[in-house]
Design a protein around this motif. Structure first.
Motif, short mmCIF file in Angstrom:
data_model
loop_
_atom_site.label_atom_id
_atom_site.label_comp_id
_atom_site.label_asym_id
_atom_site.label_seq_id
_atom_site.Cartn_x
_atom_site.Cartn_y
_atom_site.Cartn_z
N ASP A 1 0.86 -1.18 0.00
CA ASP A 1 0.00 0.00 0.00
C ASP A 1 0.90 1.23 0.00
OD1 ASP A 1 -1.78 2.02 0.30
OD2 ASP A 1 -2.77 1.21 2.08
N ALA A 2 1.08 1.80 -1.17
CA ALA A 2 2.01 2.92 -1.33
C ALA A 2 1.27 4.25 -1.45
CB ALA A 2 2.89 2.69 -2.56
N ARG A 3 -0.02 4.24 -1.11
CA ARG A 3 -0.83 5.42 -1.41
C ARG A 3 -0.38 6.70 -0.70
NH1 ARG A 3 -6.75 3.26 -0.60
NH2 ARG A 3 -5.63 2.17 1.04
N ALA A 4 0.39 6.55 0.37
CA ALA A 4 0.84 7.75 1.09
C ALA A 4 1.97 8.48 0.34
CB ALA A 4 1.34 7.36 2.48
N GLN A 5 2.49 7.86 -0.71
CA GLN A 5 3.68 8.42 -1.40
C GLN A 5 3.54 9.89 -1.77
OE1 GLN A 5 3.44 9.45 -4.71
NE2 GLN A 5 1.26 8.91 -4.71
N LEU A 6 4.67 10.53 -1.97
CA LEU A 6 4.69 11.98 -2.22
C LEU A 6 5.21 12.34 -3.61
CD1 LEU A 6 6.13 13.07 1.26
CD2 LEU A 6 3.75 13.27 0.48
N ALA A 7 5.13 11.41 -4.54
CA ALA A 7 5.70 11.67 -5.88
C ALA A 7 5.04 12.88 -6.55
CB ALA A 7 5.56 10.44 -6.76
N TRP A 8 3.77 13.09 -6.25
CA TRP A 8 3.07 14.24 -6.82
C TRP A 8 2.99 15.39 -5.83
CZ3 TRP A 8 0.34 9.42 -8.17
CH2 TRP A 8 0.49 9.08 -9.52
N GLY A 9 3.79 15.32 -4.78
CA GLY A 9 3.75 16.34 -3.75
C GLY A 9 2.57 16.10 -2.82
N SER A 10 2.22 17.14 -2.09
CA SER A 10 1.06 17.11 -1.20
C SER A 10 0.74 18.56 -0.89
CB SER A 10 1.40 16.33 0.08
OG SER A 10 0.25 16.22 0.91
N GLY A 11 -0.38 18.77 -0.20
CA GLY A 11 -0.74 20.14 0.15
C GLY A 11 -1.31 20.90 -1.03
N PRO A 12 -1.43 22.21 -0.90
CA PRO A 12 -2.14 22.99 -1.92
C PRO A 12 -1.51 22.92 -3.33
CG PRO A 12 -1.10 24.42 -0.27
CD PRO A 12 -1.02 23.03 0.24
N HIS A 13 -0.23 22.57 -3.41
CA HIS A 13 0.42 22.50 -4.72
C HIS A 13 0.48 21.08 -5.28
CE1 HIS A 13 1.72 26.72 -5.12
NE2 HIS A 13 1.73 26.70 -3.80
N LEU A 14 -0.25 20.17 -4.65
CA LEU A 14 -0.32 18.80 -5.18
C LEU A 14 -0.45 18.86 -6.70
CD1 LEU A 14 -0.88 15.69 -4.40
CD2 LEU A 14 -3.24 16.25 -4.90
N CYS A 15 0.34 18.04 -7.39
CA CYS A 15 0.38 18.06 -8.86
C CYS A 15 -1.02 18.09 -9.46
CB CYS A 15 1.10 16.82 -9.35
SG CYS A 15 0.99 16.60 -11.13
N GLY A 16 -1.31 19.12 -10.24
CA GLY A 16 -2.62 19.24 -10.87
C GLY A 16 -2.86 18.18 -11.92
N GLY A 17 -1.80 17.63 -12.48
CA GLY A 17 -1.93 16.64 -13.55
C GLY A 17 -1.90 15.21 -13.05
N MET A 18 -1.99 15.06 -11.73
CA MET A 18 -1.87 13.71 -11.15
C MET A 18 -2.85 12.71 -11.75
SD MET A 18 -2.54 12.71 -7.18
CE MET A 18 -4.26 13.25 -7.26
N HIS A 19 -4.11 13.11 -11.91
CA HIS A 19 -5.11 12.16 -12.41
C HIS A 19 -4.83 11.80 -13.87
CE1 HIS A 19 -7.38 12.68 -8.73
NE2 HIS A 19 -7.38 13.99 -8.91
N LEU A 20 -4.33 12.78 -14.62
CA LEU A 20 -3.96 12.51 -16.02
C LEU A 20 -2.78 11.55 -16.07
CD1 LEU A 20 -4.08 13.06 -19.06
CD2 LEU A 20 -2.63 15.08 -18.68
N ALA A 21 -1.78 11.79 -15.24
CA ALA A 21 -0.61 10.92 -15.22
C ALA A 21 -1.02 9.48 -14.90
CB ALA A 21 0.40 11.43 -14.20
N LYS A 22 -1.86 9.34 -13.87
CA LYS A 22 -2.32 7.99 -13.49
C LYS A 22 -3.05 7.33 -14.65
CE LYS A 22 -3.47 8.74 -8.69
NZ LYS A 22 -4.58 8.70 -7.72
N MET A 23 -3.93 8.12 -15.30
CA MET A 23 -4.71 7.55 -16.39
C MET A 23 -3.82 7.10 -17.54
SD MET A 23 -8.06 9.20 -18.15
CE MET A 23 -7.36 10.14 -19.48
N GLU A 24 -2.84 7.93 -17.90
CA GLU A 24 -1.93 7.54 -18.98
C GLU A 24 -1.18 6.25 -18.65
OE1 GLU A 24 0.75 10.42 -20.76
OE2 GLU A 24 -0.42 12.02 -19.84
N MET A 25 -0.75 6.15 -17.39
CA MET A 25 -0.02 4.95 -16.99
C MET A 25 -0.93 3.74 -16.94
SD MET A 25 2.38 6.83 -14.18
CE MET A 25 3.55 5.56 -13.75
N GLU A 26 -2.15 3.95 -16.47
CA GLU A 26 -3.09 2.82 -16.37
C GLU A 26 -3.48 2.29 -17.75
OE1 GLU A 26 -5.09 4.19 -12.13
OE2 GLU A 26 -6.40 3.90 -13.87
N VAL A 27 -3.75 3.18 -18.70
CA VAL A 27 -4.15 2.64 -20.02
C VAL A 27 -2.98 1.94 -20.69
CG1 VAL A 27 -6.10 4.22 -20.41
CG2 VAL A 27 -3.82 4.86 -21.26
N MET A 28 -1.76 2.42 -20.44
CA MET A 28 -0.59 1.72 -20.99
C MET A 28 -0.49 0.31 -20.41
SD MET A 28 3.46 2.69 -20.67
CE MET A 28 3.64 2.06 -19.00
#
Lengths: 105, 391
Positions: free
Chosen positions: B329-356
């Motif tokens: 369970d790696a969900r706590a990871q900080l690769a996309w940062g955290s807080g108010p500047h959390l990566c805005g493209g996080m959901h897009l990045a996940k989606m691109e990786m998932e469809v691949m």
């Protein structure tokens, strides 16, 4: 202390004591419900702490603020009692509150 | 009173080419040295442990982005507003506009198209013999589809990868070759300043920002600056993240088999990959006030380096952190940062990786990876190339 009843996305329900001053998101996380992601840590930036408030409790919680409303709009799981749990400060006035963690999407 | 002289110094250069290629031993040594360490060049404080990096990312009142998130003046003083280097009200207003098309429900409409594109590409590579997975697979969706969604006119679209690489190099301290990066970055800023809204594709993410000006939500300068948030971090980051994911699965055939047998593991595999090999190495913050980490006080005016890639390998938070394990369970990871500047493209990045991954699971039995060639980009960790074979 006031209590909060939480139902997970899998349907498990548990009632926990919630300290005043914490957000509902923080209480859910502290209670170990890790299906609530809360990735941004409570800054209303990610929409991953979405909960459905029990309709009978919604009047006490109140509607979402404007930023929150935009984020909730992005979810297909939105219902009339949807809130982002990081934006609900917990306290005695919310004793007995019932929330269900929303599915992602 | 805590004494600042106690702060240990980490002497090695994190920005030498060798350290950029193999950073994880340095990160571990820094984590073991103490919660706060000082570097020589750049002369900054660094946080490398999970809890401390997460807490710092969630302390925007004390630790400012508007003071810059890099180590060079060229990066930190862009001469106009941008999203990542803003705080407070301006940040909230810009962010709420930028993330609108990047939230899950809006992205969902693109998923079938992206999936079909990458599936066709994967099918064409199965059984073809060796190829470079960065060029042929990882770079495919960002250049074929994502850059079109951003919406820049053709000549701008063709320069996005150069601008991005230079930007993430320029975020680091001044080093050999920095002048060239600053020139490319200046080229991007000139391009942006002269960009005509009407030349941006109608309905695209960047073009939609134009409407925020008339609506009175963003100033012209803010709306223009917000375009950067689509152009600069949207391609390289996900390209390199896909490289790591492909490499991780090819090098762990047992886990690849598990994933093929149980595709419900797929989202977890994506998260574990970004934890294990975080593409964004670090960003910095400027302390507006004194900032306390355990019993050390970092004085106001100091610059803090927050090392996401080290936090994600912190043995205090993740058991056996160097192990790639898609079942953790790696969900706590900080690769996309955290807080108010959390990566805005996080959901897009996940989606691109998932469809691949979906396409790989559906069309391939065996993944094989050779030795990757590592980049020495000062902000991004990833592969320049990755020899690969699909069967």
């Amino acid at each position: 202390m006031a209590s909060l009843t939480i139902t997970s996305t899998r349907g498990d329900t548990r009632t926990v004591e919630g300290a005043a001053g914490l957000s509902v998101m923080e209480i859910i996380r502290k209670a170990g419900f890790d299906d609530l992601q809360a990735l941004c840590g409570g800054s209303c930036a990610c929409a991953t702490c979405h909960v459905h408030v029990h309709p009978d409790d919604f009047a006490r919680v109140g509607p979402p603020n404007e930023d929150e409303d935009d984020l909730l709009d992005s979810s297909n799981e939105r219902t009339p009692t949807s809130r982002l749990s990081c934006q609900i400060p917990f306290g005695p006035a919310l004793d007995g509150l019932r929330v269900t963690v929303a599915k992602e999407g | 009173m805590p004494q600042l002289t106690q702060t240990p110094v980490y002497e090695a250069d994190l920005f030498s080419p060798a350290a950029l290629r193999e950073p994880f031993g340095h990160y571990r040594a820094m984590r073991d040295l103490g919660p706060v360490v000082r570097l020589r060049d750049p002369d900054v404080y660094a946080l490398s442990r999970f809890d401390d990096v997460r807490d710092a990312l969630q302390a925007p009142d004390a630790l400012s982005n508007a003071g810059g998130v890099g180590f060079s003046d060229e990066f930190n003083q862009p001469g106009g507003p941008n999203l990542i280097q803003s705080d407070g009200d301006r940040h909230r207003r810009m962010r709420s506009e930028v993330i609108r098309p990047l939230l899950p429900a809006q992205l969902k409409q693109h998923r079938p198209f992206l999936k079909s594109l990458i599936a066709e590409r994967i099918k064409s590579l199965v059984g073809r013999g060796p190829f470079d997975a960065i060029a042929e697979v990882a770079r495919f969706l960002p250049t074929a589809a994502i850059s079109a969604l951003v919406g820049l006119p053709e000549e701008g679209r063709a320069s996005m990868l150069d601008w991005a690489a230079a930007t993430f190099n320029a975020v680091g301290p001044r080093r050999e070759g920095s002048e060239r990066d600053f020139e490319v970055l200046a080229g991007w800023r000139t391009y942006l300043a002269n960009l005509q809204w009407e030349s941006i594709r109608e309905g695209s993410w960047a073009r939609t920002l134009q409407g925020t000006i008339a609506a009175g939500r963003l100033s012209e300068a803010e709306a223009r600056g917000a375009i950067s948030a689509y152009v600069l971090p949207s391609l390289d980051t996900t390209i390199l993240a896909k490289g790591h994911l492909l490499h991780g699965l090819a090098r762990h055939p047992g886990q690849w088999r598990m994933l093929r047998d149980d595709p419900s593991l797929l989202p977890g595999a994506v998260i574990e990959s970004v934890r294990h090999s975080s593409v964004i190495r670090w960003f910095s913050r400027l302390a507006r006030t004194d900032y306390q980490v355990e019993d050390e006080v970092i004085p106001a005016g100091s610059r803090l380096m927050l090392i996401y890639a080290s936090a994600n390998r912190d043995e205090r938070r993740f058991e056996d952190p160097d192990r790639f394990d898609i079942t953790r369970d790696a969900r706590a990871q900080l690769a996309w940062g955290s807080g108010p500047h959390l990566c805005g493209g996080m959901h897009l990045a996940k989606m691109e990786m998932e469809v691949m991954l979906e396409a790989l699971v559906e069309h391939c039995e065996v993944l094989e990876a050779g030795e990757p060639e590592l980049l020495t980009n000062r902000g991004l960790y990833g592969f320049a190339s990755l020899p690969f074979e699909l069967r």
